[in-house]
Design an enzyme around this catalytic site. Structure first.
Site, PDB file in Angstrom:
ATOM      1  N   ASP A 172     -49.053  47.902  76.866  1.00  0.00           N
ATOM      2  CA  ASP A 172     -49.496  46.638  76.016  1.00  0.00           C
ATOM      3  C   ASP A 172     -50.898  46.099  76.415  1.00  0.00           C
ATOM      4  O   ASP A 172     -50.869  45.568  77.651  1.00  0.00           O
ATOM      5  CB  ASP A 172     -48.164  45.739  75.763  1.00  0.00           C
ATOM      6  CG  ASP A 172     -48.696  44.487  75.011  1.00  0.00           C
ATOM      7  OD1 ASP A 172     -48.241  44.448  73.836  1.00  0.00           O
ATOM      8  OD2 ASP A 172     -49.375  43.515  75.235  1.00  0.00           O
ATOM      9  N   ASN A 178     -58.850  38.924  70.109  1.00  0.00           N
ATOM     10  CA  ASN A 178     -59.107  38.548  68.525  1.00  0.00           C
ATOM     11  C   ASN A 178     -59.467  37.180  68.410  1.00  0.00           C
ATOM     12  O   ASN A 178     -60.344  36.905  67.277  1.00  0.00           O
ATOM     13  CB  ASN A 178     -57.719  38.932  67.707  1.00  0.00           C
ATOM     14  CG  ASN A 178     -57.605  40.460  67.569  1.00  0.00           C
ATOM     15  OD1 ASN A 178     -58.494  41.111  67.444  1.00  0.00           O
ATOM     16  ND2 ASN A 178     -56.404  40.609  67.399  1.00  0.00           N
ATOM     17  N   HIS A 205     -61.555  40.164  65.106  1.00  0.00           N
ATOM     18  CA  HIS A 205     -60.842  41.141  64.846  1.00  0.00           C
ATOM     19  C   HIS A 205     -61.785  42.723  64.967  1.00  0.00           C
ATOM     20  O   HIS A 205     -61.298  43.596  65.384  1.00  0.00           O
ATOM     21  CB  HIS A 205     -60.230  41.109  63.575  1.00  0.00           C
ATOM     22  CG  HIS A 205     -58.890  40.151  63.575  1.00  0.00           C
ATOM     23  ND1 HIS A 205     -57.891  40.560  63.923  1.00  0.00           N
ATOM     24  CD2 HIS A 205     -58.822  38.870  63.200  1.00  0.00           C
ATOM     25  CE1 HIS A 205     -56.999  39.440  63.822  1.00  0.00           C
ATOM     26  NE2 HIS A 205     -57.592  38.352  63.296  1.00  0.00           N
ATOM     27  N   ASP A 260     -60.668  45.647  67.129  1.00  0.00           N
ATOM     28  CA  ASP A 260     -60.340  47.015  66.613  1.00  0.00           C
ATOM     29  C   ASP A 260     -60.927  47.874  67.604  1.00  0.00           C
ATOM     30  O   ASP A 260     -60.741  48.956  67.838  1.00  0.00           O
ATOM     31  CB  ASP A 260     -60.697  47.051  65.484  1.00  0.00           C
ATOM     32  CG  ASP A 260     -60.061  46.321  64.303  1.00  0.00           C
ATOM     33  OD1 ASP A 260     -58.697  46.039  64.483  1.00  0.00           O
ATOM     34  OD2 ASP A 260     -60.502  46.179  62.990  1.00  0.00           O
ATOM     35  N   GLU A 267     -50.827  45.958  69.211  1.00  0.00           N
ATOM     36  CA  GLU A 267     -51.432  46.375  70.546  1.00  0.00           C
ATOM     37  C   GLU A 267     -50.678  47.245  71.502  1.00  0.00           C
ATOM     38  O   GLU A 267     -51.065  47.309  72.951  1.00  0.00           O
ATOM     39  CB  GLU A 267     -52.096  45.081  71.359  1.00  0.00           C
ATOM     40  CG  GLU A 267     -51.236  44.234  71.910  1.00  0.00           C
ATOM     41  CD  GLU A 267     -50.773  42.919  70.707  1.00  0.00           C
ATOM     42  OE1 GLU A 267     -50.439  42.151  71.339  1.00  0.00           O
ATOM     43  OE2 GLU A 267     -50.867  43.262  69.653  1.00  0.00           O
TER      44      GLU A 267
END
Length: 303
Positions: A184, A192, A197, A201, A227
């Site tokens: 993770d 974010n 975002h 990404d 994630e």
């Protein structure tokens, strides 16, 4: 008698090819005049690879190979078609595959009698065959794409969970170890929220590339959700799995993403136990990941 039969076949404008191996054929008997005109002979004799001269026969012979390999009964037919610039306005071709007494035979026939009555369905038959082939290929591409996560190009969660039971059965039947690693991204919400975002990404794509290029052939890796990622390492000892996890953790820690700060991951690792269900196995790996998070992140924990 056989010679007489071949003469009759030639009179009927029928050419016969006998299958002797995978995509290997030999000519059976004599060639009717139309055959050598459409499919030029070589020094060795009559053409035994007519699909090299006809796109329709290329499609037909691909399907005929499946028909013969599966040892299907009955007759497999191509439908009627014309070779542009080669067959006349009132003639066409048809190809058929069938097994005769253990021999796998392909027949290519020139149709001339009553062809005008068939001309209405000629275009439809050709179009339908090509349409079916295009649809089949499109479905294969769609199936492959539907198994991938569009952002990271790793397997998605559904595809991973579909493959997990089979990998467990394989491990148990061969007595090979089956470890899994769940990871993770640490503080991903902060990335974010503070950088947007788009940057988030970009981090996910970068992690996907690292995982795709850093694992062994045969390892299974997927984006499990958000994630979170998961890796299955078939036939890998637990000690080696932990080494792989630690190497991945360090590679990720050292990786730089353009216009984004460095990021780290927490990892949990567990070994599948005999008789354990897929859900129970995943739950233990997830608990190991939770322990890595609780103990300070950017580390590997085993359970």
């Amino acid at each position: 008698m056989e010679h007489l039969a071949m003469q009759v076949l030639c009179t009927l404008d029928i050419a016969m090819l006998r299958r002797i191996g995978v995509k290997q054929y030999e000519f059976f008997g004599q060639a009717p005049p139309f055959y050598d005109d459409l499919f030029p002979p070589s020094r060795e004799g009559h053409c035994v690879q007519p699909w090299e001269h006809s796109s329709m026969l290329e499609i037909f012979f691909e399907d005929a190979e499946t028909f013969f390999t599966d040892q299907e009964a009955g007759i497999f037919s191509s439908g009627i078609w014309q070779e542009e610039g080669k067959t006349g306005d009132e003639s066409a071709l048809i190809a058929m595959a069938q097994t005769f007494g253990g021999e796998q035979i392909v027949i290519i026939r020139l149709l001339q009698d009553d062809f005008n009555e068939r001309s209405v369905i000629l275009g439809k038959a050709r179009a339908q065959l090509l349409e079916n082939r295009a649809l089949s290929r499109s479905l294969e591409v769609y199936k492959e794409k539907s198994q991938l996560d569009g952002l990271t190009m790793l397997l998605n969660r559904t595809a991973f969970m579909d493959s997990l039971p089979a990998e467990i059965r394989k491990a148990e039947s061969t007595s090979h170890p089956l470890p899994a690693i769940m990871l993770d991204i640490d503080n991903f919400k902060i990335i974010n929220d503070t950088l947007g975002h788009v940057t988030g990404d970009r981090v996910l794509r970068a992690l996907g590339r690292i995982l795709r290029t850093s694992l062994r052939r045969g390892d299974i890796v997927a984006r499990y959700g958000g994630e979170e990622f998961i890796i299955l390492l078939p036939a890998c000892e637990l000690r080696k799995a932990l080494t792989i996890a630690e190497k991945l953790r360090k590679t990720i820690e050292d990786h730089v993403v353009d216009d984004a700060p460095g990021f780290t991951v927490s990892m949990g690792c567990s070994l599948h136990q005999a008789g354990e269900t897929p859900d129970s196995f995943i739950q233990r790996v997830d608990m190991a990941l939770y322990e890595a998070k609780r103990n300070g992140k950017n580390r590997v924990c085993m359970r």
